[in-house]
Design an enzyme around this catalytic site. Structure first.
Site, PDB file in Angstrom:
ATOM      1  N   ASP A   1      -8.043  -4.837  -0.133  1.00  0.00           N
ATOM      2  CA  ASP A   1      -8.584  -5.545  -1.288  1.00  0.00           C
ATOM      3  C   ASP A   1      -8.358  -7.037  -1.229  1.00  0.00           C
ATOM      4  O   ASP A   1      -9.074  -7.814  -1.855  1.00  0.00           O
ATOM      5  CB  ASP A   1      -7.954  -5.002  -2.580  1.00  0.00           C
ATOM      6  CG  ASP A   1      -8.369  -3.572  -2.800  1.00  0.00           C
ATOM      7  OD1 ASP A   1      -9.560  -3.299  -2.689  1.00  0.00           O
ATOM      8  OD2 ASP A   1      -7.493  -2.735  -3.053  1.00  0.00           O
TER       9      ASP A   1
ATOM     10  N   HIS B   1       0.857  -1.193   0.000  1.00  0.00           N
ATOM     11  CA  HIS B   1       0.000   0.000   0.000  1.00  0.00           C
ATOM     12  C   HIS B   1       0.884   1.231   0.000  1.00  0.00           C
ATOM     13  O   HIS B   1       1.935   1.240   0.644  1.00  0.00           O
ATOM     14  CB  HIS B   1      -0.911   0.014   1.237  1.00  0.00           C
ATOM     15  CG  HIS B   1      -2.057   0.962   1.114  1.00  0.00           C
ATOM     16  ND1 HIS B   1      -1.932   2.302   1.394  1.00  0.00           N
ATOM     17  CD2 HIS B   1      -3.339   0.775   0.722  1.00  0.00           C
ATOM     18  CE1 HIS B   1      -3.106   2.885   1.188  1.00  0.00           C
ATOM     19  NE2 HIS B   1      -3.977   1.993   0.783  1.00  0.00           N
TER      20      HIS B   1
HETATM   21  N1  ACO Z   1       4.173  -7.737  -5.124  1.00  0.00           N
HETATM   22  C1  ACO Z   1       5.510  -7.817  -5.252  1.00  0.00           C
HETATM   23  N2  ACO Z   1       6.358  -6.796  -5.001  1.00  0.00           N
HETATM   24  C2  ACO Z   1       5.811  -5.631  -4.622  1.00  0.00           C
HETATM   25  C3  ACO Z   1       4.423  -5.480  -4.469  1.00  0.00           C
HETATM   26  C4  ACO Z   1       3.585  -6.589  -4.731  1.00  0.00           C
HETATM   27  N3  ACO Z   1       2.258  -6.492  -4.584  1.00  0.00           N
HETATM   28  N4  ACO Z   1       4.139  -4.199  -4.079  1.00  0.00           N
HETATM   29  C5  ACO Z   1       5.334  -3.580  -4.001  1.00  0.00           C
HETATM   30  N5  ACO Z   1       6.347  -4.451  -4.314  1.00  0.00           N
HETATM   31  C6  ACO Z   1       7.792  -4.163  -4.244  1.00  0.00           C
HETATM   32  C7  ACO Z   1       8.259  -3.334  -5.438  1.00  0.00           C
HETATM   33  O1  ACO Z   1       8.706  -4.153  -6.480  1.00  0.00           O
HETATM   34  C8  ACO Z   1       9.373  -2.532  -4.804  1.00  0.00           C
HETATM   35  O2  ACO Z   1      10.496  -3.389  -4.679  1.00  0.00           O
HETATM   36  P1  ACO Z   1      12.011  -2.771  -4.797  1.00  0.00           P
HETATM   37  O3  ACO Z   1      12.148  -1.812  -3.648  1.00  0.00           O
HETATM   38  O4  ACO Z   1      12.921  -3.954  -4.706  1.00  0.00           O
HETATM   39  O5  ACO Z   1      12.073  -2.087  -6.139  1.00  0.00           O
HETATM   40  C9  ACO Z   1       8.879  -2.251  -3.385  1.00  0.00           C
HETATM   41  O6  ACO Z   1       7.999  -3.353  -3.081  1.00  0.00           O
HETATM   42  C10 ACO Z   1       8.117  -0.932  -3.228  1.00  0.00           C
HETATM   43  O7  ACO Z   1       7.076  -0.884  -4.218  1.00  0.00           O
HETATM   44  P2  ACO Z   1       6.463   0.466  -4.835  1.00  0.00           P
HETATM   45  O8  ACO Z   1       5.762   0.137  -6.094  1.00  0.00           O
HETATM   46  O9  ACO Z   1       7.522   1.517  -4.859  1.00  0.00           O
HETATM   47  O10 ACO Z   1       5.434   0.863  -3.701  1.00  0.00           O
HETATM   48  P3  ACO Z   1       4.224   1.888  -3.842  1.00  0.00           P
HETATM   49  O11 ACO Z   1       3.944   2.372  -2.473  1.00  0.00           O
HETATM   50  O12 ACO Z   1       4.457   2.905  -4.885  1.00  0.00           O
HETATM   51  O13 ACO Z   1       3.014   0.957  -4.373  1.00  0.00           O
HETATM   52  C11 ACO Z   1       1.067  -0.368  -4.509  1.00  0.00           C
HETATM   53  C12 ACO Z   1       1.917   0.579  -3.636  1.00  0.00           C
HETATM   54  C13 ACO Z   1       0.713   0.295  -5.848  1.00  0.00           C
HETATM   55  C14 ACO Z   1      -0.243  -0.653  -3.760  1.00  0.00           C
HETATM   56  C15 ACO Z   1       1.881  -1.687  -4.727  1.00  0.00           C
HETATM   57  O14 ACO Z   1       2.207  -2.273  -3.489  1.00  0.00           O
HETATM   58  C16 ACO Z   1       1.131  -2.694  -5.623  1.00  0.00           C
HETATM   59  O15 ACO Z   1       1.242  -2.608  -6.841  1.00  0.00           O
HETATM   60  N6  ACO Z   1       0.349  -3.628  -5.009  1.00  0.00           N
HETATM   61  C17 ACO Z   1      -0.438  -4.566  -5.786  1.00  0.00           C
HETATM   62  C18 ACO Z   1      -1.737  -3.926  -6.287  1.00  0.00           C
HETATM   63  C19 ACO Z   1      -2.769  -3.689  -5.169  1.00  0.00           C
HETATM   64  O16 ACO Z   1      -3.018  -4.570  -4.326  1.00  0.00           O
HETATM   65  N7  ACO Z   1      -3.395  -2.485  -5.196  1.00  0.00           N
HETATM   66  C20 ACO Z   1      -4.422  -2.116  -4.189  1.00  0.00           C
HETATM   67  C21 ACO Z   1      -3.948  -1.018  -3.288  1.00  0.00           C
HETATM   68  S1  ACO Z   1      -5.116  -0.719  -2.000  1.00  0.00           S
HETATM   69  C22 ACO Z   1      -6.285   0.355  -2.641  1.00  0.00           C
HETATM   70  O17 ACO Z   1      -6.105   1.063  -3.574  1.00  0.00           O
HETATM   71  C23 ACO Z   1      -7.670   0.363  -2.001  1.00  0.00           C
END
Ligand code: ACO
Length: 423
Positions: A364, A307
């Site tokens: 979610d 998140h």
């Molecule tokens: N699976 C695997 N790796 C992940 C995931 C995931 N779901 N989420 C983040 N990471 C990793 C990234 O690859 C990154 O790794 P690194 O540091 O080695 O490069 C690190 O964790 C940080 O990720 P970011 O994308 O920079 O984090 P951000 O805070 O921008 O993204 C987000 C948050 C978009 C929710 C992300 O975690 C994601 O894509 N999750 C899956 C989709 C999801 O469940 N969305 C619902 C959100 S809740 C809502 O909107 C109600």
């Protein structure tokens, strides 16, 4: 000494002072309202990760601690002790209702739960299997033409009338469209069953037939709505405020919010969780997908994990996790989908990759499983999110209006395009 931040341009050595403002909780903010007039420069913050766009007294989030509050009430306390309608009232009227106030609110919603049936013709104009969000967004936009008396948005009592109308009619529109697509006879709202139970009744009932809703089904659905009621200045709420800032009426603002919520990075994520669990298929395949999620060369991400704001746990996911297990036990379902979800949780919560990146199940991850267990089809999930979020959008719209004069939302940009082409 006044609280200020000094910023220096290292190219020229010139310095400027900006006031630091403090809220009642959460990080202080630097007021850069005069930044351009003082410095001749803009600030740049793609995705607004460091920008507070407004002052608000509605919802507070501390992502590091996993805290979420509405008007000072902790979300876990609200979920344990209150119903969705209490939280709707809290968001709109700024206080929790007494028993009598809640009952009269329910009656007011009951009176407004039917829709002008001429609007149903829109459903006929949509092609078969059009997404429920297309039907919902269009119908809400169309309401401005049907409920013209709500257009005096300068009067707070007129606004409250509109707010009650939207809260009451949105479940009816969603249920009517669900039945329309399937060719089922329409079932009219019956709010004497309770606001939340009524929606499940409208989905499941057939004329002259009994509908047996188990208390745990109503409780779980109630929690899904309550936990989605507001979430600070997220993408759809910011959209509602931005459209409202142009003095467009709330029906246009809420319709735009529905559009913003539709995307899979926002309200469409729980649909994505179920799609992914279905793709994984069996618990034996989970390890393979976890390995893909950890592989830097694979764009695959574990849906329902991580998140932008919560870096400890998502308090909404905690409440829903318990309810998911209770629902599964009480209605006696144990599908492969649930086995896959539990296996993912088990591995990811102990895996160094997820632990070190603070990736926990988000709201979610479990809301989709609960809706699925209630027999609600995947394509309806985002529309149900709207049903939960509409009171939040309305309270944010009203707050913006109350903090008049409303300044039109009009960000600037860093221009990187062609110049002087015609010379
Ligand atoms: N699976 C695997 N790796 C992940 C995931 C995931 N779901 N989420 C983040 N990471 C990793 C990234 O690859 C990154 O790794 P690194 O540091 O080695 O490069 C690190 O964790 C940080 O990720 P970011 O994308 O920079 O984090 P951000 O805070 O921008 O993204 C987000 C948050 C978009 C929710 C992300 O975690 C994601 O894509 N999750 C899956 C989709 C999801 O469940 N969305 C619902 C959100 S809740 C809502 O909107 C109600």
């Amino acid at each position: 000494m006044a609280n200020t931040m000094t910023m220096t341009d290292n190219r020229t050595g010139k310095s400027w002072e900006f006031p630091i403002l403090s809220g009642t909780k959460g990080p202080d903010v630097v007021d850069i309202g005069s930044f351009y007039s003082q410095t001749g420069m803009f600030t740049f913050d793609q995705g607004y990760t460091s920008t507070a766009s407004c002052k608000s007294a509605i919802t507070f989030i501390d992502g590091e601690k996993g805290e979420l509050m509405h008007r000072g009430y902790d979300i876990a306390w609200l979920a344990e002790n209150k119903k969705f309608l209490d939280v709707v009232y809290l968001l709109l009227y700024k206080k929790l209702p007494s028993k009598e106030e809640l009952e009269s609110f329910r009656l007011e919603l009951k009176q407004r739960s039917y829709i002008n049936e001429k609007m149903l013709k829109l459903f006929d104009a949509l092609p078969d299997k059009a997404h429920p969000m297309a039907a919902l967004q269009s119908t809400v936009a169309m309401m401005s033409a049907y409920y013209k008396r709500d257009m005096n948005i300068d009067d707070i009592s007129d606004f409250m009338e509109l707010a009650k109308r939207l809260v009451a009619k949105i479940p009816t529109i969603i249920a009517f469209y669900y039945r329309h697509v399937r060719g089922f006879p329409q079932i009219y709202p019956d709010l004497d069953r309770g606001f939340v139970e009524n929606f499940l009744y409208m989905l499941r009932a057939f004329p002259h037939d009994r509908v047996d809703l188990k208390p745990i089904e109503v409780k779980a659905f109630e929690a899904v709505l309550l936990l989605h009621a507001d979430h600070e200045q997220n993408a759809s709420t910011s959209t509602v405020r931005a459209v409202g800032s142009t003095h467009a009426h709330p029906y246009a603002s809420i319709s735009a919010g529905i559009g913003a919520l539709w995307g899979h990075a926002h309200g469409g994520a729980n649909e994505g969780v179920i799609r992914q669990l279905e793709e994984i298929g069996t618990p034996e395949r989970v390890d393979e997908f976890i390995a893909r999620a950890k592989d830097k060369n694979d764009p695959f991400r574990l849906m329902g994990f991580g998140h932008r704001v919560y870096k400890n746990f998502d308090p909404r996911a905690k409440v829903l996790g318990k309810l998911r297990d209770q629902l599964i036990d009480e209605i006696g379902i144990d599908t492969n989908l649930i086995k896959v979800a539990k296996r993912i949780e088990e591995i990811a919560l102990n895996d160094e990759y997820f632990v070190s990146r603070k990736l926990y199940p988000n709201v979610d991850f479990n809301s989709g499983l609960i809706l699925k267990a209630l027999g609600i089809p995947n394509e309806m999930f985002a529309a149900i999110f709207v049903m939960g979020r509409v009171p939040g959008w309305l309270s944010q719209w009203m707050e913006q209006k109350e903090n008049a004069p409303v300044k039109i939302t009009r960000p600037r940009q860093l221009y990187v395009g062609a110049v002087d082409q015609a010379k």
